[in-house]
Design an enzyme around this catalytic site. Structure first.
Site, PDB file in Angstrom:
ATOM      1  N   HIS A 155       0.738  -1.145  -0.047  1.00 34.03           N
ATOM      2  CA  HIS A 155      -0.021   0.012  -0.057  1.00 34.03           C
ATOM      3  C   HIS A 155       0.910   1.391   0.019  1.00 34.03           C
ATOM      4  O   HIS A 155       0.360   2.289  -0.338  1.00 34.03           O
ATOM      5  CB  HIS A 155      -0.916   0.090   1.228  1.00 34.03           C
ATOM      6  CG  HIS A 155      -1.848  -1.023   1.268  1.00 34.03           C
ATOM      7  ND1 HIS A 155      -3.328  -0.660   0.949  1.00 34.03           N
ATOM      8  CD2 HIS A 155      -1.710  -2.239   1.358  1.00 34.03           C
ATOM      9  CE1 HIS A 155      -3.976  -1.760   0.776  1.00 34.03           C
ATOM     10  NE2 HIS A 155      -3.195  -2.834   1.040  1.00 34.03           N
ATOM     11  N   ASP A 364       3.643   9.539  -0.436  1.00 33.50           N
ATOM     12  CA  ASP A 364       2.394   8.841   0.016  1.00 33.50           C
ATOM     13  C   ASP A 364       2.129   7.696  -1.096  1.00 33.50           C
ATOM     14  O   ASP A 364       2.410   7.993  -2.408  1.00 33.50           O
ATOM     15  CB  ASP A 364       1.257   9.688   0.139  1.00 33.50           C
ATOM     16  CG  ASP A 364       0.218   9.215   1.059  1.00 33.50           C
ATOM     17  OD1 ASP A 364       0.217   7.953   1.681  1.00 33.50           O
ATOM     18  OD2 ASP A 364      -0.524   9.987   1.692  1.00 33.50           O
TER      19      ASP A 364
END
Ligand code: F6P
Length: 458
Positions: A155, A364
């Site tokens: 992720h 991110d």
């Protein structure tokens, strides 16, 4: 068709009172649709935890959770996971630290979680392992005889080998990833970085095709599967949440002022210090906005035992105090900084009320808040999104106001532009971003990963 087994560090119940992160939102969506079992940590530590999991069922999803040992937990979680891997994957070598005993604890916890999966007895079911906390689980699952397809999805960003090699055990980590049948990433850049690491460890001949690498004679599927959102469900929940008491209190507290909103777990990768500085630049350079906007930053605490998180917390308290001290008036507080967590539907309600949402991480993997903000808007009068070009979401949401989060004056300018964006422009940008989200939904994410995984072992 065999039901899916999903494995992750934490599990999340459908009615949790705290907001689930991107991983939990994605996994819940997959399990709601396909059914199956979610295996992970119970949230409890014990001196001598039982090795077999406690099995329960909640809204049609089966949960198999294990307690983890006190003795290894801190070294695993605060140590190797969030003191070594997290900073490395987010390109923060100055925050990276390594201790070989923590890596041993990481292996022990990975083995324990893998054993919990094995004890369920479904040896040929497809298994989908999630995120950096459990990279080594695949090796233990294989060693313990699981013979169905085993996939892994990261992720968070995957670092280029020039960053990764700071980790003394980086080659072992890459070898562990190559134990899976399929390894998935959020963006092409992450996959390319993984190839750089595979090339380094296994040589140029390992890089054979776009869809797989060959490591020590094993074919390992690779792919990009950007995580998405369920647009219609979010839109409905966000609209419905407008009657929620907490949402109404937020709106009443604005006294008609424009709302600039940020929603991030408190983490140095989220660019919060830079964002606070950018907001101060905005107030400095735009006297017309003084008294007319409120910046609400929701930042629930996380990983409180890791020193870097305590540091960032101090820095933010100082920055919020500084801005308020300088600009607040008897009837206006420029920044409202909350370490409080809210249920997911309430956050969606907040997002819908925002005139501007600031999503400016310095690095991110994806950032689902950006996508949720777009999906939560009223299409007739949508808010504007200021988005970091260092978030995975920026590869898809190219109609946001894209910024380099380190360029604080440019972020201030983008915030100003977003606050002043004419309705027609906001609508046009929103419609284009919504179309992107509809093409790549959360359903598409898990269906395409699971279909690729199932076919990888045929
Ligand atoms: O998305 C990254 C991630 O680490 C997830 O794996 C995790 O569930 C979430 O962030 C929250 O982190 P933590 O479990 O450390 O609170």
């Amino acid at each position: 068709m065999n039901p899916l087994i999903i494995v992750s560090h934490r599990v999340s119940r459908p009615q949790s009172s705290t907001a689930p992160g991107g991983l939990a939102v994605g996994v819940l969506a997959a399990l709601r649709q396909c059914g199956g079992t979610w295996v992970g940590w119970s949230g409890t530590l014990a001196d001598e935890p039982a090795s077999s999991p406690q099995v329960s069922e909640d809204e049609g999803i089966r949960y198999a959770t294990v307690d983890l040992p006190h003795s290894d937990f801190d070294a695993y979680y605060s140590g190797f996971c969030n003191g070594s891997l997290w900073p490395l994957c987010h390109y923060f070598p100055e925050r990276f630290r390594y201790d070989a005993t923590e890596y041993v604890a990481y292996q022990a916890i990975n083995r324990r979680i893998a054993s919990a999966v094995v004890s369920l007895g479904s040896v040929s079911h497809p298994i989908w392992v999630h995120d950096y906390q459990l990279v080594a689980a695949g090796r233990y699952l294989r060693a313990e005889g699981m013979n169905g397809p085993i996939g892994f999805f990261l992720h968070i960003p995957f670092p280029h080998v020039e960053m990764l090699r700071i980790l003394p055990v980086y080659a072992e980590l890459v070898r562990d990833l190559c134990q899976y049948d399929l390894v998935g990433f959020q963006t092409e850049q992450d996959l390319e970085a993984f190839r750089s690491a595979v090339r380094d460890v296994f040589g140029e001949e390992a890089i054979r095709a776009a869809t797989h690498v060959v490591a020590d004679g094993r074919k390992v599927g690779v792919g990009v599967f950007p995580i998405g959102v369920d647009v219609d469900a979010i839109a409905a929940q966000a609209a419905e949440a407008q009657s929620d008491d907490q949402v109404q209190r937020l709106v009443a507290g604005l006294l008609g002022r424009k709302l600039l909103l940020g929603v991030d777990r408190l983490d140095y990768s989220k660019g919060l210090v830079e964002r606070f500085t950018a907001y101060r630049h905005l107030l400095e350079s735009s006297p017309e906005h003084l008294g007319n906007i409120t910046y609400i930053q929701i930042a629930p605490l996380s990983r409180v035992n890791v020193a870097a998180y305590a540091e960032i917390r101090d820095a933010l308290e100082k920055a919020a105090g500084h801005t308020n001290g300088q600009y607040a008036d008897t009837d206006w507080t420029p920044v409202r900084y909350l370490n409080k967590d809210f249920p997911h539907h309430v956050l969606l309600g907040f997002l819908r009320c925002a005139n501007v949402c600031a999503v400016t991480p310095v690095r991110d993997g994806m950032n689902l808040v950006a996508k949720e903000f777009v999906a939560a808007q009223d299409p007739e009068n949508p808010g504007a999104l200021v988005l970091s070009n260092m978030a995975g979401a920026a590869h898809e949401l190219t109609d946001a106001l894209l910024v380099n989060p380190y360029d604080e004056r440019a972020v201030a300018a983008a915030l100003r532009e977003a606050l002043e964006l004419p309705l027609a422009d906001r609508r046009a940008r929103h419609a284009k971003m919504l179309a992107v989200l509809r093409r790549n939904t959360i359903r598409h994410w898990h269906e395409s990963f699971v279909a690729t995984l199932r076919s990888s072992s045929q």
